[in-house]
Design an enzyme around this catalytic site. Sequence first.
Site, short mmCIF file in Angstrom:
data_model
loop_
_atom_site.label_atom_id
_atom_site.label_comp_id
_atom_site.label_asym_id
_atom_site.label_seq_id
_atom_site.Cartn_x
_atom_site.Cartn_y
_atom_site.Cartn_z
N LYS A 1 -8.37 -1.28 1.10
CA LYS A 1 -9.61 -1.68 2.18
C LYS A 1 -10.40 -3.07 0.52
CE LYS A 1 -9.53 0.16 5.28
NZ LYS A 1 -9.25 -0.77 6.88
N GLU B 1 0.81 -1.16 -0.41
CA GLU B 1 0.02 -0.14 -0.35
C GLU B 1 0.76 1.62 0.08
OE1 GLU B 1 -3.56 1.76 2.33
OE2 GLU B 1 -2.48 0.10 2.84
#
Length: 426
Positions: A244, A228
Amino acid sequence: MITTIFRAGELAHPKQKVLNWLQRFSTFSFLDNHSYPSRPGSEEILAAGGARARFDLRIADPSAFQSLDTFINTHQGQWIFGHLGFACGSEPGSVKRNTDRGFGDCFFFVPDVLVRLDATELVITADDPQQVFKDIDACSGTIATSGHPPPNVLSRLSREEYLDTIDKLRQHILRGDCYEINFCQEFYAEDSVVDPLAMYHRLAALSPAPFAAFYRVDDQWLACSSPERYLRKQGSQVISQPIKGTLKRDPLAMQPDDEAQARVLYNSAKDRSENVMIVDLVRNDLSRFCIEGSVKVDELYGVYVFPQVYQMISTISGEVDPGIPLGRMLADSFPMGSMTGAPKRRVTELITEYEVSARGLYSGTVGYIRPDGDFDFNVVIRSILYDSTARYLSLPAGSGITFYSDPSLEWEECLIKAAAMRRALG
Protein backbone atom coordinates in the site's frame (compact mmCIF):
# COMPACT_ATOMS: atom_id res chain seq x y z
CA MET A 1 8.40 -39.55 -11.50
CA ILE A 2 12.19 -39.20 -11.65
CA THR A 3 14.26 -36.12 -10.76
CA THR A 4 17.46 -35.40 -12.68
CA ILE A 5 19.81 -32.44 -12.24
CA PHE A 6 21.48 -30.85 -15.26
CA ARG A 7 23.90 -27.96 -15.42
CA ALA A 8 22.12 -24.77 -16.52
CA GLY A 9 25.14 -24.04 -18.72
CA GLU A 10 24.25 -27.04 -20.89
CA LEU A 11 21.47 -24.94 -22.41
CA ALA A 12 21.93 -21.67 -24.27
CA HIS A 13 19.21 -19.18 -23.28
CA PRO A 14 17.53 -21.67 -20.93
CA LYS A 15 14.68 -19.39 -19.81
CA GLN A 16 13.59 -18.67 -23.37
CA LYS A 17 13.86 -22.34 -24.30
CA VAL A 18 11.72 -23.38 -21.34
CA LEU A 19 9.08 -20.77 -22.22
CA ASN A 20 8.92 -21.98 -25.82
CA TRP A 21 8.76 -25.60 -24.66
CA LEU A 22 5.80 -24.88 -22.35
CA GLN A 23 3.62 -23.83 -25.28
CA ARG A 24 2.88 -27.49 -26.08
CA PHE A 25 0.81 -27.80 -22.89
CA SER A 26 -2.81 -26.66 -22.53
CA THR A 27 -2.17 -26.15 -18.82
CA PHE A 28 1.05 -24.69 -17.43
CA SER A 29 2.50 -22.32 -14.85
CA PHE A 30 5.74 -20.36 -15.26
CA LEU A 31 6.85 -18.44 -12.16
CA ASP A 32 9.88 -16.14 -12.28
CA ASN A 33 11.34 -13.92 -9.53
CA HIS A 34 13.66 -12.13 -12.01
CA SER A 35 16.49 -12.45 -9.47
CA TYR A 36 14.95 -9.79 -7.23
CA PRO A 37 16.56 -9.80 -3.77
CA SER A 38 13.21 -10.22 -1.98
CA ARG A 39 13.20 -11.19 1.68
CA PRO A 40 12.55 -14.02 2.17
CA GLY A 41 13.53 -15.20 -1.28
CA SER A 42 11.54 -17.35 -3.66
CA GLU A 43 12.28 -20.01 -6.22
CA GLU A 44 14.10 -18.35 -9.13
CA ILE A 45 12.14 -20.07 -11.92
CA LEU A 46 9.50 -22.80 -11.63
CA ALA A 47 7.87 -24.22 -14.74
CA ALA A 48 5.09 -26.79 -14.47
CA GLY A 49 3.56 -28.31 -17.60
CA GLY A 50 0.65 -30.69 -18.17
CA ALA A 51 -1.90 -31.86 -15.61
CA ARG A 52 -1.99 -35.45 -14.41
CA ALA A 53 -4.58 -34.44 -11.81
CA ARG A 54 -6.86 -31.39 -11.69
CA PHE A 55 -9.00 -29.64 -9.10
CA ASP A 56 -11.35 -27.31 -10.98
CA LEU A 57 -14.22 -25.26 -9.56
CA ARG A 58 -15.81 -22.76 -11.91
CA ILE A 59 -17.83 -21.19 -9.09
CA ALA A 60 -16.48 -21.92 -5.61
CA ASP A 61 -18.45 -21.36 -2.40
CA PRO A 62 -16.95 -21.30 1.14
CA SER A 63 -16.59 -25.10 1.14
CA ALA A 64 -14.02 -24.84 -1.68
CA PHE A 65 -11.10 -24.55 0.74
CA GLN A 66 -12.01 -27.80 2.48
CA SER A 67 -12.34 -29.52 -0.90
CA LEU A 68 -8.94 -28.14 -1.88
CA ASP A 69 -7.44 -29.67 1.29
CA THR A 70 -8.87 -33.03 0.24
CA PHE A 71 -7.19 -32.67 -3.16
CA ILE A 72 -3.88 -31.71 -1.51
CA ASN A 73 -4.06 -34.66 0.89
CA THR A 74 -4.79 -37.02 -2.00
CA HIS A 75 -1.61 -35.84 -3.72
CA GLN A 76 0.71 -35.52 -0.74
CA GLY A 77 4.38 -35.49 -1.63
CA GLN A 78 3.78 -33.92 -5.04
CA TRP A 79 4.12 -30.40 -6.41
CA ILE A 80 0.80 -28.62 -6.93
CA PHE A 81 0.25 -25.38 -8.86
CA GLY A 82 -2.81 -23.24 -9.40
CA HIS A 83 -4.87 -20.16 -8.66
CA LEU A 84 -7.69 -18.63 -6.67
CA GLY A 85 -9.92 -16.01 -8.28
CA PHE A 86 -10.99 -12.99 -6.25
CA ALA A 87 -14.48 -14.46 -5.66
CA CYS A 88 -13.24 -17.83 -4.36
CA GLY A 89 -14.76 -18.73 -1.01
CA SER A 90 -17.48 -16.08 -1.15
CA GLU A 91 -21.16 -16.86 -0.87
CA PRO A 92 -22.89 -17.27 -4.26
CA GLY A 93 -24.31 -13.92 -5.36
CA SER A 94 -22.23 -11.86 -2.93
CA VAL A 95 -19.43 -10.99 -5.39
CA LYS A 96 -19.46 -10.31 -9.14
CA ARG A 97 -18.27 -13.33 -11.11
CA ASN A 98 -17.36 -14.01 -14.73
CA THR A 99 -19.53 -17.02 -15.52
CA ASP A 100 -19.26 -17.02 -19.31
CA ARG A 101 -15.53 -16.36 -19.75
CA GLY A 102 -12.29 -15.97 -17.86
CA PHE A 103 -10.54 -18.15 -15.30
CA GLY A 104 -12.72 -20.06 -12.85
CA ASP A 105 -12.75 -19.31 -9.13
CA CYS A 106 -10.41 -22.14 -8.12
CA PHE A 107 -8.06 -24.35 -10.13
CA PHE A 108 -5.08 -26.48 -9.06
CA PHE A 109 -3.14 -29.19 -10.85
CA VAL A 110 -0.42 -31.77 -10.32
CA PRO A 111 1.99 -31.29 -13.25
CA ASP A 112 3.26 -33.97 -15.61
CA VAL A 113 6.62 -32.20 -15.75
CA LEU A 114 8.35 -29.82 -13.34
CA VAL A 115 11.39 -27.72 -14.27
CA ARG A 116 13.33 -25.74 -11.68
CA LEU A 117 15.93 -23.34 -13.01
CA ASP A 118 18.49 -21.10 -11.35
CA ALA A 119 21.88 -19.71 -12.32
CA THR A 120 23.65 -23.06 -11.96
CA GLU A 121 21.11 -25.91 -12.16
CA LEU A 122 18.25 -27.14 -14.29
CA VAL A 123 16.27 -29.69 -12.25
CA ILE A 124 13.70 -31.76 -14.15
CA THR A 125 11.10 -33.98 -12.49
CA ALA A 126 9.24 -36.14 -15.00
CA ASP A 127 8.70 -39.72 -16.14
CA ASP A 128 11.65 -39.28 -18.52
CA PRO A 129 13.79 -36.25 -17.57
CA GLN A 130 16.39 -36.98 -20.26
CA GLN A 131 13.76 -36.75 -22.99
CA VAL A 132 12.34 -33.57 -21.48
CA PHE A 133 15.82 -32.05 -21.50
CA LYS A 134 16.21 -32.96 -25.18
CA ASP A 135 12.81 -31.45 -25.98
CA ILE A 136 13.69 -28.21 -24.20
CA ASP A 137 17.09 -28.05 -25.88
CA ALA A 138 15.43 -28.45 -29.28
CA CYS A 139 13.33 -25.33 -28.73
CA SER A 140 14.28 -21.89 -29.95
CA GLY A 141 16.37 -19.72 -27.64
CA THR A 142 14.51 -16.58 -28.73
CA ILE A 143 10.93 -15.44 -28.23
CA ALA A 144 9.22 -14.54 -31.49
CA THR A 145 7.70 -11.08 -31.67
CA SER A 146 3.99 -10.74 -32.25
CA GLY A 147 2.88 -10.04 -35.81
CA HIS A 148 -0.55 -8.84 -34.69
CA PRO A 149 -1.52 -5.15 -34.62
CA PRO A 150 -1.88 -3.67 -31.14
CA PRO A 151 -5.42 -3.92 -29.74
CA ASN A 152 -7.64 -0.92 -29.17
CA VAL A 153 -7.71 -0.66 -25.38
CA LEU A 154 -10.69 1.12 -23.83
CA SER A 155 -11.77 1.94 -20.28
CA ARG A 156 -14.99 0.70 -18.69
CA LEU A 157 -15.21 4.01 -16.83
CA SER A 158 -14.71 7.51 -18.16
CA ARG A 159 -12.55 9.82 -16.09
CA GLU A 160 -15.68 11.66 -14.95
CA GLU A 161 -17.42 8.43 -13.92
CA TYR A 162 -14.34 7.32 -12.03
CA LEU A 163 -14.01 10.63 -10.16
CA ASP A 164 -17.71 10.55 -9.25
CA THR A 165 -17.38 6.99 -7.89
CA ILE A 166 -14.38 7.92 -5.76
CA ASP A 167 -16.34 10.84 -4.28
CA LYS A 168 -19.15 8.42 -3.37
CA LEU A 169 -16.70 6.01 -1.74
CA ARG A 170 -15.19 8.87 0.28
CA GLN A 171 -18.67 9.60 1.59
CA HIS A 172 -18.98 5.98 2.74
CA ILE A 173 -15.70 6.43 4.60
CA LEU A 174 -16.93 9.70 6.13
CA ARG A 175 -20.06 7.93 7.37
CA GLY A 176 -17.93 5.25 9.01
CA ASP A 177 -18.87 2.38 6.68
CA CYS A 178 -15.18 1.61 6.14
CA TYR A 179 -11.69 3.02 6.63
CA GLU A 180 -10.19 2.22 3.27
CA ILE A 181 -11.35 0.52 0.07
CA ASN A 182 -9.39 -0.84 -2.87
CA PHE A 183 -11.32 0.27 -5.94
CA CYS A 184 -10.51 -1.30 -9.31
CA GLN A 185 -11.43 -0.43 -12.85
CA GLU A 186 -11.00 -2.39 -16.07
CA PHE A 187 -9.22 -1.45 -19.25
CA TYR A 188 -10.18 -3.89 -21.99
CA ALA A 189 -10.15 -4.75 -25.69
CA GLU A 190 -12.63 -6.87 -27.61
CA ASP A 191 -12.09 -8.91 -30.78
CA SER A 192 -8.35 -8.94 -30.08
CA VAL A 193 -5.81 -11.39 -31.42
CA VAL A 194 -2.54 -11.47 -29.50
CA ASP A 195 0.39 -13.82 -29.08
CA PRO A 196 0.31 -14.57 -25.32
CA LEU A 197 3.98 -15.59 -25.11
CA ALA A 198 5.17 -12.47 -26.92
CA MET A 199 2.88 -10.41 -24.69
CA TYR A 200 4.31 -11.94 -21.50
CA HIS A 201 7.90 -11.70 -22.72
CA ARG A 202 7.53 -7.99 -23.49
CA LEU A 203 5.76 -7.31 -20.18
CA ALA A 204 8.55 -9.09 -18.27
CA ALA A 205 11.17 -7.06 -20.13
CA LEU A 206 9.38 -3.76 -19.44
CA SER A 207 8.45 -4.50 -15.85
CA PRO A 208 10.35 -7.41 -14.25
CA ALA A 209 8.96 -8.27 -10.82
CA PRO A 210 9.67 -10.78 -8.04
CA PHE A 211 6.32 -12.58 -8.34
CA ALA A 212 5.86 -12.69 -12.09
CA ALA A 213 3.77 -15.43 -13.67
CA PHE A 214 2.90 -16.70 -17.13
CA TYR A 215 -0.04 -19.00 -16.61
CA ARG A 216 -2.43 -20.93 -18.82
CA VAL A 217 -5.54 -23.00 -18.22
CA ASP A 218 -6.97 -24.13 -21.59
CA ASP A 219 -8.02 -20.97 -23.48
CA GLN A 220 -7.33 -18.62 -20.55
CA TRP A 221 -3.96 -16.85 -20.31
CA LEU A 222 -2.37 -14.67 -17.63
CA ALA A 223 0.70 -12.47 -18.09
CA CYS A 224 1.52 -11.15 -14.63
CA SER A 225 4.25 -8.80 -13.42
CA SER A 226 3.37 -8.72 -9.74
CA PRO A 227 5.60 -7.15 -7.08
CA GLU A 228 3.42 -8.45 -4.23
CA ARG A 229 3.40 -11.62 -2.14
CA TYR A 230 0.10 -12.75 -0.62
CA LEU A 231 1.13 -15.61 1.64
CA ARG A 232 4.12 -17.88 2.07
CA LYS A 233 4.73 -20.77 4.44
CA GLN A 234 8.20 -22.11 5.17
CA GLY A 235 8.38 -24.62 7.98
CA SER A 236 6.21 -23.26 10.76
CA GLN A 237 6.51 -19.61 9.69
CA VAL A 238 3.99 -17.82 7.49
CA ILE A 239 4.50 -14.33 6.09
CA SER A 240 2.43 -11.84 4.15
CA GLN A 241 3.82 -8.75 2.41
CA PRO A 242 1.02 -6.32 1.49
CA ILE A 243 1.66 -3.31 -0.73
CA LYS A 244 0.00 0.00 0.00
CA GLY A 245 1.64 3.18 -1.21
CA THR A 246 2.70 4.00 -4.77
CA LEU A 247 4.75 6.77 -6.34
CA LYS A 248 5.53 7.14 -10.03
CA ARG A 249 9.15 6.56 -11.02
CA ASP A 250 11.18 7.85 -13.95
CA PRO A 251 12.55 4.66 -15.60
CA LEU A 252 15.82 6.54 -16.23
CA ALA A 253 16.19 7.68 -12.62
CA MET A 254 19.64 7.45 -11.08
CA GLN A 255 20.34 6.15 -7.57
CA PRO A 256 20.44 9.58 -5.81
CA ASP A 257 17.05 10.46 -7.30
CA ASP A 258 15.68 7.03 -6.34
CA GLU A 259 16.78 7.58 -2.77
CA ALA A 260 15.18 11.04 -2.65
CA GLN A 261 11.89 9.80 -4.11
CA ALA A 262 11.87 6.82 -1.78
CA ARG A 263 12.03 9.26 1.14
CA VAL A 264 9.08 11.18 -0.33
CA LEU A 265 6.98 8.02 -0.37
CA TYR A 266 8.22 6.90 3.05
CA ASN A 267 7.18 10.25 4.58
CA SER A 268 3.79 10.42 2.83
CA ALA A 269 1.10 10.61 5.53
CA LYS A 270 -1.57 9.40 3.12
CA ASP A 271 0.41 6.34 2.03
CA ARG A 272 1.43 5.51 5.60
CA SER A 273 -2.21 5.69 6.63
CA GLU A 274 -3.20 3.26 3.85
CA ASN A 275 -0.34 0.92 4.66
CA VAL A 276 -0.81 0.69 8.42
CA MET A 277 -4.54 -0.01 8.08
CA ILE A 278 -3.83 -2.98 5.85
CA VAL A 279 -1.02 -4.14 8.13
CA ASP A 280 -3.51 -4.22 11.01
CA LEU A 281 -5.99 -6.16 8.86
CA VAL A 282 -3.34 -8.72 7.85
CA ARG A 283 -2.20 -9.10 11.46
CA ASN A 284 -5.78 -9.89 12.38
CA ASP A 285 -6.11 -12.40 9.51
CA LEU A 286 -2.91 -14.22 10.45
CA SER A 287 -3.82 -14.31 14.13
CA ARG A 288 -6.79 -16.54 13.25
CA PHE A 289 -4.53 -19.46 12.40
CA CYS A 290 -1.19 -18.58 14.02
CA ILE A 291 -0.04 -19.41 17.54
CA GLU A 292 -1.24 -16.76 19.97
CA GLY A 293 1.31 -13.99 20.44
CA SER A 294 3.47 -15.05 17.47
CA VAL A 295 2.17 -12.56 14.87
CA LYS A 296 4.50 -9.58 14.47
CA VAL A 297 5.41 -6.84 12.01
CA ASP A 298 8.91 -7.53 10.69
CA GLU A 299 9.05 -4.42 8.51
CA LEU A 300 6.76 -1.40 8.38
CA TYR A 301 6.75 1.13 5.51
CA GLY A 302 9.56 -0.50 3.55
CA VAL A 303 10.04 1.32 0.22
CA TYR A 304 11.20 -0.69 -2.79
CA VAL A 305 12.15 0.40 -6.30
CA PHE A 306 10.53 -1.08 -9.42
CA PRO A 307 10.87 0.02 -13.05
CA GLN A 308 7.71 2.19 -13.17
CA VAL A 309 6.96 2.86 -9.50
CA TYR A 310 8.17 3.02 -5.92
CA GLN A 311 6.14 0.76 -3.61
CA MET A 312 5.59 0.80 0.14
CA ILE A 313 5.69 -2.82 1.37
CA SER A 314 5.29 -4.13 4.91
CA THR A 315 6.05 -7.64 6.15
CA ILE A 316 3.95 -9.49 8.74
CA SER A 317 4.84 -12.95 10.04
CA GLY A 318 3.59 -15.56 12.46
CA GLU A 319 4.10 -19.14 13.63
CA VAL A 320 1.44 -21.57 12.49
CA ASP A 321 0.46 -24.79 14.20
CA PRO A 322 1.69 -27.66 11.96
CA GLY A 323 -1.74 -29.29 12.10
CA ILE A 324 -3.57 -26.37 10.45
CA PRO A 325 -4.20 -27.12 6.75
CA LEU A 326 -3.67 -24.73 3.86
CA GLY A 327 -7.42 -24.44 3.27
CA ARG A 328 -7.92 -23.02 6.75
CA MET A 329 -5.18 -20.43 6.18
CA LEU A 330 -6.75 -19.40 2.88
CA ALA A 331 -10.26 -19.25 4.34
CA ASP A 332 -9.02 -16.96 7.12
CA SER A 333 -7.00 -14.58 4.93
CA PHE A 334 -8.42 -14.59 1.39
CA PRO A 335 -9.02 -12.36 -0.44
CA MET A 336 -5.95 -10.48 0.69
CA GLY A 337 -6.50 -7.22 2.57
CA SER A 338 -4.44 -5.10 0.20
CA MET A 339 -6.99 -5.82 -2.55
CA THR A 340 -10.09 -5.24 -0.43
CA GLY A 341 -9.59 -2.66 2.30
CA ALA A 342 -10.92 -2.54 5.83
CA PRO A 343 -13.13 -3.81 7.31
CA LYS A 344 -13.03 -6.62 4.80
CA ARG A 345 -16.68 -7.73 4.84
CA ARG A 346 -18.12 -4.23 4.33
CA VAL A 347 -15.67 -3.15 1.64
CA THR A 348 -16.35 -6.37 -0.28
CA GLU A 349 -20.00 -5.33 -0.37
CA LEU A 350 -19.01 -1.88 -1.64
CA ILE A 351 -16.72 -3.41 -4.27
CA THR A 352 -19.66 -5.47 -5.53
CA GLU A 353 -21.87 -2.37 -5.57
CA TYR A 354 -19.54 0.11 -7.26
CA GLU A 355 -17.16 -1.84 -9.49
CA VAL A 356 -18.67 -2.41 -12.95
CA SER A 357 -16.53 -5.43 -13.91
CA ALA A 358 -15.98 -8.76 -12.19
CA ARG A 359 -12.37 -9.04 -11.05
CA GLY A 360 -12.00 -12.71 -11.94
CA LEU A 361 -8.40 -13.79 -11.43
CA TYR A 362 -7.28 -10.19 -11.00
CA SER A 363 -6.53 -9.50 -7.31
CA GLY A 364 -6.64 -13.23 -6.72
CA THR A 365 -3.50 -15.34 -6.48
CA VAL A 366 -1.28 -17.73 -8.43
CA GLY A 367 1.28 -19.95 -6.75
CA TYR A 368 2.44 -23.41 -5.76
CA ILE A 369 2.51 -25.97 -2.97
CA ARG A 370 5.70 -27.94 -2.42
CA PRO A 371 5.80 -31.69 -1.68
CA ASP A 372 6.62 -30.91 1.97
CA GLY A 373 3.52 -28.70 2.34
CA ASP A 374 5.28 -25.32 2.19
CA PHE A 375 3.79 -22.87 -0.29
CA ASP A 376 4.14 -19.45 -1.88
CA PHE A 377 1.39 -17.35 -3.50
CA ASN A 378 1.49 -13.95 -5.19
CA VAL A 379 -1.11 -11.22 -5.62
CA VAL A 380 -2.35 -11.01 -9.21
CA ILE A 381 -1.83 -7.34 -10.07
CA ARG A 382 -0.02 -5.54 -12.94
CA SER A 383 -1.49 -8.23 -15.18
CA ILE A 384 -3.00 -8.89 -18.59
CA LEU A 385 -5.72 -11.53 -18.85
CA TYR A 386 -6.61 -12.97 -22.25
CA ASP A 387 -9.41 -15.28 -23.37
CA SER A 388 -8.18 -16.68 -26.68
CA THR A 389 -11.60 -18.13 -27.60
CA ALA A 390 -13.63 -15.00 -26.86
CA ARG A 391 -10.66 -12.87 -28.03
CA TYR A 392 -11.17 -10.68 -24.98
CA LEU A 393 -8.33 -8.79 -23.32
CA SER A 394 -8.52 -7.37 -19.79
CA LEU A 395 -6.08 -5.02 -18.02
CA PRO A 396 -7.53 -4.16 -14.58
CA ALA A 397 -5.93 -1.61 -12.27
CA GLY A 398 -6.82 -0.23 -8.86
CA SER A 399 -5.75 1.86 -5.91
CA GLY A 400 -6.47 2.23 -2.21
CA ILE A 401 -9.02 4.91 -1.38
CA THR A 402 -9.11 6.75 1.95
CA PHE A 403 -11.06 9.87 2.88
CA TYR A 404 -7.96 11.94 2.10
CA SER A 405 -7.58 10.52 -1.40
CA ASP A 406 -7.49 12.98 -4.28
CA PRO A 407 -9.74 11.40 -6.97
CA SER A 408 -7.66 12.89 -9.80
CA LEU A 409 -4.45 11.47 -8.37
CA GLU A 410 -6.09 8.06 -7.90
CA TRP A 411 -7.09 8.13 -11.59
CA GLU A 412 -3.52 8.94 -12.53
CA GLU A 413 -2.22 6.11 -10.33
CA CYS A 414 -4.40 3.61 -12.21
CA LEU A 415 -3.06 4.92 -15.52
CA ILE A 416 0.52 4.55 -14.27
CA LYS A 417 -0.11 0.96 -13.17
CA ALA A 418 -1.72 0.10 -16.52
CA ALA A 419 1.02 1.78 -18.57
CA ALA A 420 3.45 -1.16 -18.69
CA MET A 421 0.64 -3.56 -19.70
CA ARG A 422 -0.45 -1.26 -22.53
CA ARG A 423 3.14 -0.97 -23.73
CA ALA A 424 3.48 -4.76 -23.65
CA LEU A 425 0.61 -4.87 -26.14
CA GLY A 426 2.42 -2.50 -28.47
